[in-house]
Design a protein around this motif. Sequence first.
Motif: not given
Length: 547
Positions: A253-274
């Motif tokens: 689910v976290l590395r290979r999401p299938q649904e657009p909503y899951t992809k949207m959530l994962l795309g919004a996760v802030p990274r630790l790299r500035p």
Amino acid sequence: MQAMERTTVTGTGPVLAVRDLWVTLPAGSDRPLAVRHISFEVAPGRIMCLLGESGSGKSVIAQAVMGLLPPTLKPCAGRIELLGENLLEASTRRLRALRGVAMAMVFQEPMTALNPVMTCGAQVDEVLAWHTDLRPAERRARILEIFARTRLPEPERIYSAYPHQLSGGQRQRIVIAIAMILRPALLICDEPTTALDVTTQAEILKLIRELQAESGTAVLFITHDFGVVAEIADDVAVLQLGELIEQGPKEAVLRRPQEPYTKMLLGAVPRLRPAGRPEVKAAAPLLKASGLAKTYVTGNWPARRGIVQAVQDVALAVHAGETVGIVGESGSGKSTVARCIARLIEPSAGEIWAQGRSMAKAAKRDISAFRRTVQVVFQDPYRSLNPRQTVGASIVEGPLNFGVPARQAWARAEELMHLVRLNPDALQRYPSEFSGGQRQRICIARALACDPEVLIADEAVSALDVSVQAQIIALLNDIQQRLKLGILFITHDLRVASQICDRVIVMRQGRIVEQGSARDIFLSPRQPYTQALLAAAPGQDYEFGAG
């Protein structure tokens, strides 16, 4: 006292099985059903994480399992099986008997989960007294043992302490001890680490993992923090507006999401790299503090009087168009610094400069003008707005107090609603009619209504979903660029700090231990404490797949 047989996990079937669950919402809600078509299983020794934005139905499912749904929410179809027993057909007496022994829950806010007028030991003792035939001395020994296993310092002292005498992390350990003392087959954790700093969060996650492994407990873990999911989950289920749209093993689910909503959530996760931010040109600071200190005196009796140095020798400056972040553990003095600078509390020592003059010991009239220049956005948007006032009345209240004509203040409120991307028609509505993210936008609009030069954001996005969090961060960045605001950003979320801050100040025990550009702090920290803080961030090296 009630004695009850111990519930044990037998066979190879799931501990919890939710099968085609439907729960109705009250008439007049934004949708007819809180959840529908929900089906998943949690096996012994596995951790299932429920993910989704606020309103997706995560907590409704948890409350339905525990039999704690409010009267306005009713399961109308489906089954919830705990070790094969359908909980939706269980009586109130049976559910009460199962709680603590077969299933237990760790709530988000330990201060409200614990009784403030009972000692911590007495609150754990209630569980044993109700569900076992142990004598008082045996119960005390069991409680001290679970306190030691949950790594609470000085178990004897903690046993006699009241919740307000403990830190947030210690209170959460007490709640976990209550939940785990009878080794239930199912443990439900509803946002148990959201309000904790990264080091305490890491300790609590490790503790849950260890206790779960020892007992073979199945865990249903609810969170909006994807770093926590990466750290602790075995399986993941994603919910959207009450529907389960994707589930499977964590890696899938976290590395290979299938649904657009899951992809949207994962795309919004802030990274630790500035994030790459435009360089702020040096100029005279809008706000400056030096030698700032705050001392509290504890105890009413001379023999018991003590001194707590909450903040010592803090210096900082905020320039136009710049965001300065303050990070650190709970109790490090972050919020105390912010409140001293905003003059919400009186600093014990030091200087605060704004508008070319000292504000540390300013007269009341000068402080009133200063507060128009420096506005605060607080952590909890639910408590920041007056529930009996329309949001429009809340926004114009400040300008009206500063002498702005009512028509002008209202016109400005309408402009600000556009700025925070809300419809001006919403000014006539009440806070209860908005989501958490919308309320925080309203709080930002209210702060901007006074035309401040500096905005202090004290944990302003900590309790929000990652998608809403990303929107608020983008909104603050946009507003800052338009208005050339200086922002002092207080947070325990290192991921958020890395995305919004130009400079970062790291605090520990009331003192600054390191400060510098966000890039230097996050990519090449010099101090061991900063290094340990970054190392404790959950899921820091996990690569989320957003597409």
